[in-house]
Design a protein around this motif. Structure first.
Motif, PDB file in Angstrom:
ATOM      1  N   ILE A 119       0.219   4.126   0.856  1.00 41.83           N
ATOM      2  CA  ILE A 119      -0.092   5.044   1.945  1.00 41.83           C
ATOM      3  C   ILE A 119       0.526   4.567   3.260  1.00 41.83           C
ATOM      4  O   ILE A 119       1.105   5.343   4.009  1.00 41.83           O
ATOM      5  CB  ILE A 119      -1.625   5.190   2.128  1.00 41.83           C
ATOM      6  CG1 ILE A 119      -2.329   5.392   0.781  1.00 41.83           C
ATOM      7  CG2 ILE A 119      -1.947   6.322   3.096  1.00 41.83           C
ATOM      8  CD1 ILE A 119      -1.932   6.633   0.035  1.00 41.83           C
ATOM      9  N   CYS A 120       0.406   3.263   3.550  1.00 41.21           N
ATOM     10  CA  CYS A 120       0.879   2.782   4.860  1.00 41.21           C
ATOM     11  C   CYS A 120       1.904   1.659   4.752  1.00 41.21           C
ATOM     12  O   CYS A 120       2.370   1.151   5.762  1.00 41.21           O
ATOM     13  CB  CYS A 120      -0.301   2.328   5.722  1.00 41.21           C
ATOM     14  SG  CYS A 120      -1.035   0.783   5.158  1.00 41.21           S
ATOM     15  N   CYS A 152      -7.246   2.690   2.080  1.00 38.75           N
ATOM     16  CA  CYS A 152      -6.254   2.380   3.110  1.00 38.75           C
ATOM     17  C   CYS A 152      -6.947   2.231   4.454  1.00 38.75           C
ATOM     18  O   CYS A 152      -7.691   3.109   4.892  1.00 38.75           O
ATOM     19  CB  CYS A 152      -5.193   3.482   3.183  1.00 38.75           C
ATOM     20  SG  CYS A 152      -3.923   3.133   4.412  1.00 38.75           S
ATOM     21  N   LEU A 153      -6.691   1.094   5.106  1.00 35.99           N
ATOM     22  CA  LEU A 153      -7.328   0.836   6.393  1.00 35.99           C
ATOM     23  C   LEU A 153      -6.574   1.505   7.541  1.00 35.99           C
ATOM     24  O   LEU A 153      -7.111   1.735   8.609  1.00 35.99           O
ATOM     25  CB  LEU A 153      -7.371  -0.681   6.627  1.00 35.99           C
ATOM     26  CG  LEU A 153      -8.274  -1.206   7.738  1.00 35.99           C
ATOM     27  CD1 LEU A 153      -9.713  -0.777   7.535  1.00 35.99           C
ATOM     28  CD2 LEU A 153      -8.187  -2.722   7.814  1.00 35.99           C
ATOM     29  N   THR A 154      -5.294   1.826   7.305  1.00 37.09           N
ATOM     30  CA  THR A 154      -4.459   2.363   8.377  1.00 37.09           C
ATOM     31  C   THR A 154      -4.614   3.866   8.530  1.00 37.09           C
ATOM     32  O   THR A 154      -4.749   4.379   9.638  1.00 37.09           O
ATOM     33  CB  THR A 154      -2.976   2.048   8.087  1.00 37.09           C
ATOM     34  OG1 THR A 154      -2.867   0.696   7.681  1.00 37.09           O
ATOM     35  CG2 THR A 154      -2.131   2.295   9.324  1.00 37.09           C
ATOM     36  N   SER A 206       1.496  -1.421   4.121  1.00 36.30           N
ATOM     37  CA  SER A 206       1.078  -2.774   4.491  1.00 36.30           C
ATOM     38  C   SER A 206       0.951  -3.633   3.235  1.00 36.30           C
ATOM     39  O   SER A 206       0.715  -3.117   2.142  1.00 36.30           O
ATOM     40  CB  SER A 206      -0.261  -2.730   5.235  1.00 36.30           C
ATOM     41  OG  SER A 206      -1.300  -2.417   4.326  1.00 36.30           O
ATOM     42  N   CYS A 253       0.855  -1.189   0.000  1.00 33.98           N
ATOM     43  CA  CYS A 253       0.000   0.000   0.000  1.00 33.98           C
ATOM     44  C   CYS A 253       0.897   1.247   0.000  1.00 33.98           C
ATOM     45  O   CYS A 253       1.769   1.377   0.860  1.00 33.98           O
ATOM     46  CB  CYS A 253      -0.894  -0.006   1.238  1.00 33.98           C
ATOM     47  SG  CYS A 253      -1.820   1.529   1.469  1.00 33.98           S
ATOM     48  N   CYS A 289      -5.446  -3.239   2.723  1.00 35.19           N
ATOM     49  CA  CYS A 289      -5.670  -2.068   1.872  1.00 35.19           C
ATOM     50  C   CYS A 289      -5.757  -2.540   0.428  1.00 35.19           C
ATOM     51  O   CYS A 289      -5.188  -3.573   0.078  1.00 35.19           O
ATOM     52  CB  CYS A 289      -4.527  -1.074   2.018  1.00 35.19           C
ATOM     53  SG  CYS A 289      -4.150  -0.631   3.721  1.00 35.19           S
TER      54      CYS A 289
END
Ligand SMILES: [Zn+2]
Length: 285
Positions: A36-37, A53-55, A39, A34, A44
């Motif tokens: 963004i984070c 994005c889940l984070t 992971s 991901c 995500c």
């Protein structure tokens, strides 16, 4: 590569009145991280032009050229879209954000641990709580049905409680006690979990009337209204249950579960048994 089809108009994701009825979302896995984070465990995913994005679910500026547009309707995902405009104000990369998140998580963990009631006080107060209550015939019957003898039931030391059981003279720092002198309990029975020194570190509760999947709960002061209440954790971890028989021994049993199963294994085989909750790692109160 695995992919998931999601209806972008569904209330679940909440993309509103998109003209596209569906779009392919590809979870970030393996070497595909991901942006963004960072992971890559599939939490995500990437759509045509957006990242879910889940984070990262707050607008923290530009990360790797993406900007938070909104949240998914269930508020679980941040919906990130490329940020093409020149103003790169507050632009950070995911490494910086990850360092900040890790630091925040460390700090929150430190604060939670600092608030934990010391074990000797937990032991003292839980023993008082258990001695103030007793096992009703209905719960006694349940333990009977599970094949426990009278002396085993006595040794297990379970007591019955009602919903929001009233208790006296217990600190609300004790996991399970809520302000106002009540337990965060439901109808059922409680039993003590011991550490390796035989001190009671936590209580677990078996509810009487519920669905099978959440019949057992840890007694905790953390609720929706009191999210900062103490959970059952010891040094930030969900405690183990240590059942020790007396006498010399050359074996130790390891059992999944922290209640009747490890207790009976220890009692009947006359060996020390360590019980660990299923899904032990990563349980957060
Ligand atoms: Zn992410």
């Amino acid at each position: 590569m695995t992919s998931t089809l999601l209806d972008l108009n569904s209330p679940h994701l909440g993309f509103g009145s998109s003209t596209r009825s569906t779009s392919k979302l590809t979870p970030f896995k393996r070497s595909n991280h991901c942006p963004i984070c960072d992971s890559n465990d599939g939490r995500c995913s990437k759509g045509d032009e957006i990242i879910l994005c889940l984070t990262e679910t707050y607008d923290v500026g530009i990360i790797n050229g993406y900007k938070l547009r909104k949240l998914s309707k269930d508020n679980n995902w941040g919906v990130w879209a490329p940020h093409s405009v020149d103003d790169n104000y507050n632009s950070v990369n995911w490494q910086t954000r990850k360092a900040i998140r890790d630091q925040q998580a460390d700090e929150e963990r430190r604060q939670r641990i600092a608030k934990e009631l010391p074990i000797d006080q937990r032991d003292h107060l839980y023993r008082k709580l258990l001695s103030d209550l007793s096992l009703c015939s209905m719960d006694q019957g349940d333990l009977d049905r599970r094949g426990m003898s009278q002396s085993e039931i006595k040794g297990f030391n379970a007591v019955s409680v009602g919903q929001f059981q009233r208790v006296q003279n217990l600190s609300s720092d004790l996991p399970g006690v809520l302000p106002g002198g009540i337990l965060n309990s439901q109808g059922g029975y409680l039993w003590p979990l011991y550490d390796v020194h035989g001190q009671i570190v936590a209580l677990q509760l078996r509810k009487r009337n519920v669905h099978q999947d959440n019949r057992y709960i840890w007694l905790s002061s953390s609720t929706r209204r009191h999210p900062d209440g103490n959970g059952p954790h010891v040094n930030g971890e969900i405690p183990l249950a240590v059942y020790k028989s007396f006498g010399p021994y050359s074996r130790i049993g390891l059992v999944e579960g922290t209640g009747i199963k490890p207790f009976l294994t220890s009692t009947r085989l006359n060996i020390p048994v360590i019980g660990a909750a299923g899904g032990h790692v990563g349980l957060i109160s």
